[in-house]
Structures are given as structure tokens and as C-alpha cells.
Design a protein around this motif. Sequence first.
Motif, short mmCIF file in Angstrom:
data_model
loop_
_atom_site.label_atom_id
_atom_site.label_comp_id
_atom_site.label_asym_id
_atom_site.label_seq_id
_atom_site.Cartn_x
_atom_site.Cartn_y
_atom_site.Cartn_z
N PRO A 156 4.44 -4.09 7.55
CA PRO A 156 4.40 -3.63 6.16
C PRO A 156 5.53 -2.64 5.87
O PRO A 156 6.05 -2.00 6.78
N GLU A 157 5.89 -2.55 4.62
CA GLU A 157 6.82 -1.51 4.19
C GLU A 157 6.01 -0.23 3.99
O GLU A 157 5.06 -0.22 3.22
N LEU A 158 6.38 0.81 4.67
CA LEU A 158 5.60 2.04 4.64
C LEU A 158 6.46 3.17 4.06
O LEU A 158 7.58 3.40 4.52
N GLU A 159 5.90 3.85 3.06
CA GLU A 159 6.66 4.91 2.38
C GLU A 159 5.79 6.13 2.15
O GLU A 159 4.68 6.01 1.62
N ILE A 160 6.28 7.30 2.56
CA ILE A 160 5.61 8.56 2.23
C ILE A 160 6.18 9.04 0.89
O ILE A 160 7.40 9.14 0.73
N ARG A 161 5.30 9.34 -0.05
CA ARG A 161 5.74 9.80 -1.38
C ARG A 161 5.24 11.23 -1.57
O ARG A 161 4.03 11.49 -1.54
N TYR A 162 6.19 12.13 -1.75
CA TYR A 162 5.86 13.55 -1.92
C TYR A 162 5.66 13.81 -3.41
O TYR A 162 6.59 13.76 -4.21
N VAL A 163 4.40 14.10 -3.76
CA VAL A 163 3.95 14.14 -5.14
C VAL A 163 3.87 15.59 -5.62
O VAL A 163 3.36 16.46 -4.88
N PRO A 164 4.31 15.90 -6.86
CA PRO A 164 4.19 17.27 -7.38
C PRO A 164 2.74 17.61 -7.70
O PRO A 164 1.88 16.74 -7.83
N TRP A 165 2.46 18.91 -7.86
CA TRP A 165 1.11 19.36 -8.24
C TRP A 165 0.77 18.82 -9.63
O TRP A 165 1.62 18.75 -10.52
N GLY A 166 -0.51 18.50 -9.81
CA GLY A 166 -0.95 17.99 -11.11
C GLY A 166 -1.19 19.08 -12.12
O GLY A 166 -1.08 18.85 -13.33
#
Length: 651
Positions: A458-468
Motif C-alpha cells: 500500500p501507499e502509506l503517508e503520514i499527514r501532519y494535521v493542524p489543531w482544529g
Amino acid sequence: MTDERSSSADAGSDARDDPASTDSSDEPGADVESSGDETDASRLSLDRFHEACQQVGRPVLTADAVARSLERSQEAVSEDLEALAEAGSVQRLSVSNDPVVWYPSELEDLTEEERVVVFPKRREIVVDRPTQFTRAQLSQFAHLADGNGEEGYRYVVRPEDVWQAPHDEFEALARTMRQALGQRSEELEEWVRSQWERARQFRLYTHEDGYTVLEAQTPEVMGNVARQKLDEEHVHAPISDTEDWVREGAEAAIKRILYEAGYPVQDHRDLDAGDALEVDLEVSLRDYQRTWVDRFAEAGEGVFVGPPGSGKTVAAMGAMAEVGGETLVLVPSRDLARQWADAVVEYTSLGPHQVGQYHGGQKNVRPVTIATYQIAGMDRHRSLFDDREWGLVIFDECQHVPSDVYRRSTHLQSQHRLGLSASPIREDDRQTEIFTLVGPPIGTDWQALFDAGFVAEPELEIRYVPWGDDEQRNAYASAEGQEKYRIAARNRGKVDEVRFLLRDHHDAKALVFVDYLAQGRELAEALDAPFLSGETPHHERRRLLDEFRRNERDLLIVSRVGDEGIDLPTADLAIVASGLGGSRRQGTQRAGRTMRPAGGALVYVLATRGSREEEFARRQLQHLGRKGMTVRERTVDREPDGEEADSSEAT
């Protein structure tokens, strides 16, 4: 407010091997019936071989793949390939742990040769562009520590790798090493020889009077090792300078203690063979599965280690057929017990009346019995299992065996012991107990399975998300310890990110994983999707999962129960909203929900940017990177309209 961690009371571990993916009509090992007599016009030519390569999309094919592509019998295609090989038109690559593959001879001119560099003092081997043959040979005595397929593979030769090498004589292992390295490394070879000899210093055997004896090769090793490490809890008294009388039930503890001291014990006891049970496997094993079964049959014990989708459960049924004795299967939950029972009936010659389940839902002991670890470890049920002689005991999800609850079931000693695990690693570093209580690991290089097309990477990606929102950001800044991770994991900004990914992949069947019940309920409400957790009744779980399998539902929110104890269906898209900070094994399993032969799957791991969760996710997914998977990283910046703005990406 106190949050609830998602229940794992009904849980086991790791991804389940989808029996449907091993249907003989789709297997590389399945026979293709010939439509009629072979003619000269239908014989395989180099041009037709190229056509098959183009159709399959790979320049290297098994004979079965060519046969399916050209709609001819495997036997006829194999004969034609041999003829082409004699003429120099194609080349064959035959290795012990991977399928035999064929490729056009001119392909050699288009590839760079492999390079092998040995560091004997560090006991490391670095290989650039290794062939299947080299990887297969290395896997017999070394551990793949790092490998991404581009910058090379780094192998480490550890004592346990030598101890479990599938060779009866050291000279056979030495030949394997020289074939893999392309040279003789005397320093490394001498160290390997010393470890080989250590693995043969102790053995357990059954005395003619029926009790167990621990025997050492010499009085010195008995006195300086065994009698220093063991006490009256383990042995009654010495019998001779090299033999001790073992207390009944202490065998597993002795094996573990001496293993940790650097001396694995050979188990030559006359254990229960069990009543005979004729079992025929009604699906074809892949070549590497057959290798697993053959190595298990030779040793009588072992742990099948392979990625989700590699067919460990079907290989275990192959081991059942090889042993031909009554079998006890131990699983973490009643859900898995039911799935095992269905699979045994579907993929073997056994009927429903020969397969029983023993757990909280039903209690039937039959020639093949599937029981939960918890039940098997309870004193009031133990006699039911002890009274029957099992020819084979299978420990499914065996990475749990060292835990205090599960290891009580390991008193069930039989002539054959088999474990199954996608990732036999533990955060408490007690994984060595798996191999002493059950058996040594038997597996295939993940990258080899990716390359052969048996398991899709699989293509695996970590996505660093901002605070909501600022409320959670401020709460994180003032929190301490584990509370920081909990707040970051439940970042409400992840709800918008999940919405964005689902919209971006609107045609995909998706699983969204969470580690917290409150977060799961919040996502379920926001996405109008069901939330499957340990609190979901068994009948409701089954209904939701069946609907997902039948394409009647394309989205499920899943708690930790999805990692442990149920057979989740295959998905095109997996979004890990929280949980990868928990363990390396959990990372393997959640990514593994998309590891099936179909390919094209995506895994997104969400981590709150600038938080401890970011560090955890990166560290835990390094484990998958070392197995050959490509892991990307992306920092997410969201515009007010919800569209993704410029982001940074690293491979």
C-alpha cells in the motif's frame, strides 16, 4: 473529563488472512485446465512470453502466471519454458523461499548487477539490488533490518537467526552463506559456527520411564550454565554429570531461561501425537506457503510470520494436513473462532461435524477444536483439553502468548506446535518467549511478496494535521505526560481531514481507525457512518462487516477491536485517525488492512502537527519502512474553503 479507551476484551491481534483471497481459481499455485490437446501452433514462443509479461504487467513471471495469461495448462507451459531456457531465450530463477520465476534473457542487460558488502565485525550485510535468490538465501541466516528497494537492504546476523537456520549440518549453512555473499567471510563464518554449536548444547528428551530429562553436551556446560540458572522449581535432581530430571510442567520455563542465557534447547521429547485425522487441503498452496509447511513439518514447531494477506491461516491448514492428527486452535476471541471454523470447513475436506468451538458462546470439543486463549487457560476448563491428545496445537495471533493471561494456555504441549503472527514484536521486548514457548519464526521477506505480486504494497503517508481549535491547542500546552498524547490524538481538526480524504477518494471503500470511543462516536456522527467497537454486539458486528464485504456499505469507523480479534474485510483506503502511538504491531496491522493482492490501496496516518503524536507516528512507522514499504510524510495546510494549500512532502 475521563475518556474511555476502546475495548479490547473481545480482541486478539493483527490482520486476518482472508481465506477468500486464497481461492484456488485465483492462486498462483492453482492448476489451469487445458482446453484440448496441445498443438505446435499453441506452444510457447518468446513473443508469446513477452505478450504474457505485458498482460500481467511484470517482466518476471511464474509458470502459473504464464499459463493463466495464455489459458494453457501449467504442465505444458512449464515444458515450453524449459525448452526456451535451453535455447537461451529465457532465464529461470529457482530459490527455496520464493516461487520459481522466469524472465527474458535480454532483461539481464538492462539491470545493474547486485552488490554485496559484508561487515563481519558488526555482523551486517548490505546488499544493493539483491536478486530474489540472494534475498531467499539471506533469509535463512540473517534478519532484514532495513530495506526500501532503492538504497539497498541491510541484514543483521543475530544469534537467533543462526539458531533457527533450516539446516541439519553446519556445512550446508556455510554453503548457503557463501552463495548469498558471493564470497567466503571467514570471520563471520566462524562466529556463525560458534552460534550453531551453542544451539546444540542442550536437549530435552523423554526417559524410557516416561519422565523428561534435560541433557547437556558436556559436564562443563551443564554445571556452568544450566545448574547455575535453574533451581528446584525446574528440576528434581541430577541423574548424571550431563543430565537432570525435569519437574513435570517446567519444560517451557527451562527452554525460556536457557534461551535467554544464549543456549536454545532442542526439544526431542516424545510428546502426544494425538489420534489420527485425515485432512485434505482443497486449495493450492503458493510456493512460499509450501516452503513454510515443509520447514514446519521438518522441525515440528515454528511460527509462520508474514504480512496480512500472505495466507498464514491457509498455510496453517496445510500444516494440519501434513500432521494428520487431531488439532486444537487457540484464538483471541469468539469472532475469530467462528471465522476459523468456517474456513476449516470451506478449505479442507473436514465436515462441520468434525469442527467444534469452545468459548463463551458454545462448548464443543471435536477432532478440530477452536477455543479462546482465556477459556483454555482457566483451571475449570483445562482438563477438557488435557484429557484429549492433540497432534497439533495452533496458537493464532501468538504475539500475545507471553502475556500472563495467554501464556497459561501454553501448558498444552503436543508433538507439533505452530504459531501465526503478522508481527511477532512486543513493546515489552518479550517476543523471545514466543519462540521458546511455541517455536522459531518461519517466514518470507515482505519485499519478496510485494515483488512477486502476492501481497500489494500500500501507499502509506503520514499527514501532519493542524489543531482544529484553540481550546484543544491550549489544553495540550498545559497538559503533562500521557494526557498530552490523548489530547493530540483526539484533535478535532482530524474530523475535517478525514472528510477531505474521503471526498478526495470518493469511490474507495474505507476504514477509519480510532483509539478512543468518544472520538469514534464523534466521527460516526460527523460522517453518518456506523462505529464498530468492543461495545457493538456480536450479531451487529457480523451484519456490518458482511455489508461492507458485499459492497453494500463503503465506510466503517473501527476501534481497537479492529486490530484485535475480528477478521476485517479488505479496504481500498485506510485512515488512522489515532492509535499508531500505541505499538509497532498496531501500525503493522492497521496498514495491513489494505495488504491484499488487488493493489492500489492507500493508508493515511493522521498526527497532530508539532505534538508528541507526530514523533510517535514517525517512530512506529519506521518498522514498516524496514520491511520494505515506502512511507511518505506530508504537512497539511488547510485553506478556509477546505482545499489543501501548499504542503511539504518527504519520502
